[in-house]
Design a protein around this motif. Structure first.
Motif, short mmCIF file in Angstrom:
data_model
loop_
_atom_site.label_atom_id
_atom_site.label_comp_id
_atom_site.label_asym_id
_atom_site.label_seq_id
_atom_site.Cartn_x
_atom_site.Cartn_y
_atom_site.Cartn_z
N ALA A 151 12.23 -2.42 -4.69
CA ALA A 151 10.88 -2.75 -5.12
C ALA A 151 10.26 -1.58 -5.85
CB ALA A 151 10.01 -3.10 -3.93
N SER A 152 9.52 -1.90 -6.88
CA SER A 152 8.69 -0.88 -7.53
C SER A 152 7.31 -1.48 -7.80
CB SER A 152 9.32 -0.39 -8.83
OG SER A 152 9.39 -1.42 -9.78
N GLY A 153 6.31 -0.65 -7.69
CA GLY A 153 4.94 -1.12 -7.88
C GLY A 153 4.31 -1.70 -6.63
N PHE A 154 5.08 -1.79 -5.57
CA PHE A 154 4.55 -2.23 -4.28
C PHE A 154 5.54 -1.81 -3.20
CE2 PHE A 154 7.08 -6.06 -3.03
CZ PHE A 154 7.88 -6.16 -4.16
N THR A 155 5.10 -1.88 -1.96
CA THR A 155 5.99 -1.53 -0.85
C THR A 155 6.44 -2.80 -0.15
OG1 THR A 155 4.07 -1.29 0.63
CG2 THR A 155 4.86 0.70 -0.47
N LEU A 156 7.70 -2.78 0.28
CA LEU A 156 8.31 -3.98 0.86
C LEU A 156 7.84 -4.27 2.28
CD1 LEU A 156 12.07 -4.02 -0.22
CD2 LEU A 156 10.16 -5.39 -1.09
N GLY A 157 7.29 -3.26 2.94
CA GLY A 157 6.99 -3.38 4.36
C GLY A 157 6.34 -4.69 4.79
N PRO A 158 5.29 -5.15 4.12
CA PRO A 158 4.59 -6.37 4.59
C PRO A 158 5.25 -7.69 4.17
CG PRO A 158 3.11 -4.89 3.40
CD PRO A 158 4.51 -4.45 3.12
N TYR A 159 6.40 -7.61 3.50
CA TYR A 159 6.97 -8.81 2.89
C TYR A 159 8.20 -9.30 3.63
CZ TYR A 159 3.95 -7.99 -1.11
OH TYR A 159 2.86 -7.82 -1.92
N ASP A 160 8.28 -10.62 3.78
CA ASP A 160 9.55 -11.24 4.13
C ASP A 160 10.43 -11.19 2.89
OD1 ASP A 160 8.00 -13.92 6.06
OD2 ASP A 160 8.50 -11.86 6.62
N MET A 161 11.69 -10.86 3.10
CA MET A 161 12.61 -10.70 1.98
C MET A 161 13.72 -11.73 2.06
SD MET A 161 11.28 -8.37 0.24
CE MET A 161 12.60 -8.26 -0.97
N ASN A 162 14.02 -12.32 0.93
CA ASN A 162 15.01 -13.38 0.86
C ASN A 162 16.02 -13.10 -0.24
OD1 ASN A 162 13.41 -15.11 2.69
ND2 ASN A 162 12.02 -15.23 0.95
N TRP A 163 17.22 -13.62 -0.03
CA TRP A 163 18.23 -13.67 -1.09
C TRP A 163 18.53 -15.14 -1.38
CZ3 TRP A 163 20.02 -9.83 -4.09
CH2 TRP A 163 19.89 -8.52 -3.65
N PHE A 164 18.63 -15.45 -2.66
CA PHE A 164 19.05 -16.75 -3.14
C PHE A 164 20.22 -16.55 -4.08
CE2 PHE A 164 15.52 -19.70 -2.02
CZ PHE A 164 14.60 -18.80 -1.54
N ARG A 165 20.91 -17.62 -4.39
CA ARG A 165 21.95 -17.54 -5.40
C ARG A 165 21.98 -18.83 -6.19
NH1 ARG A 165 27.66 -17.69 -1.95
NH2 ARG A 165 27.54 -19.88 -1.28
#
Length: 118
Positions: A24-38
């Motif tokens: 991530a750039s421009g924000f911090t990942l801490g508060p976010y749920d993170m997903n992978w799609f394909r």
């Protein structure tokens, strides 16, 4: 500027491994749920894995859970997808996604290509 940048894709033979990164750039990942799609050629985008915030609860879809692992490093603002025992059917463009219901944000990366072929 808010960005998610995936990396780590490439060409790998069947049975090989890759580790995808999403920074991530421009924000911090801490508060976010993170997903992978394909998204495989000619197919719809499909959900692969998620890791929540806070707590880091992880879920990988049943068909991949024995081979794929998702994890995050909030200090580095990066989420990873470790992919082992890769198969030709894993060939796809892999996208990461950051979601925050609290902030109402839904960010996507540009994708990284994975090709599993001998």
């Amino acid at each position: 500027e808010v960005q998610l940048v995936e990396s780590g894709g490439g060409l790998v033979p069947p049975g090989g491994s890759l580790r995808l990164s999403c920074a991530a750039s421009g924000f911090t990942l801490g508060p976010y749920d993170m997903n992978w799609f394909r998204q495989a050629p000619g197919k719809e985008r499909e959900f692969v894995a998620t890791i929540t915030s806070p707590g880091g609860t992880r879920h990988v879809i049943d068909s991949l859970k024995d081979r794929f692992t998702i994890y995050r490093d909030d200090v580095k603002d990066t989420v990873y997808l470790q992919m082992d025992s890769l198969k030709p059917e894993d060939t796809a463009v892999y996208f990461c996604n950051a979601v925050s219901g609290y902030y109402g944000h839904d960010y996507w990366g540009q994708g990284t290509q994975v090709i599993v072929s001998s």
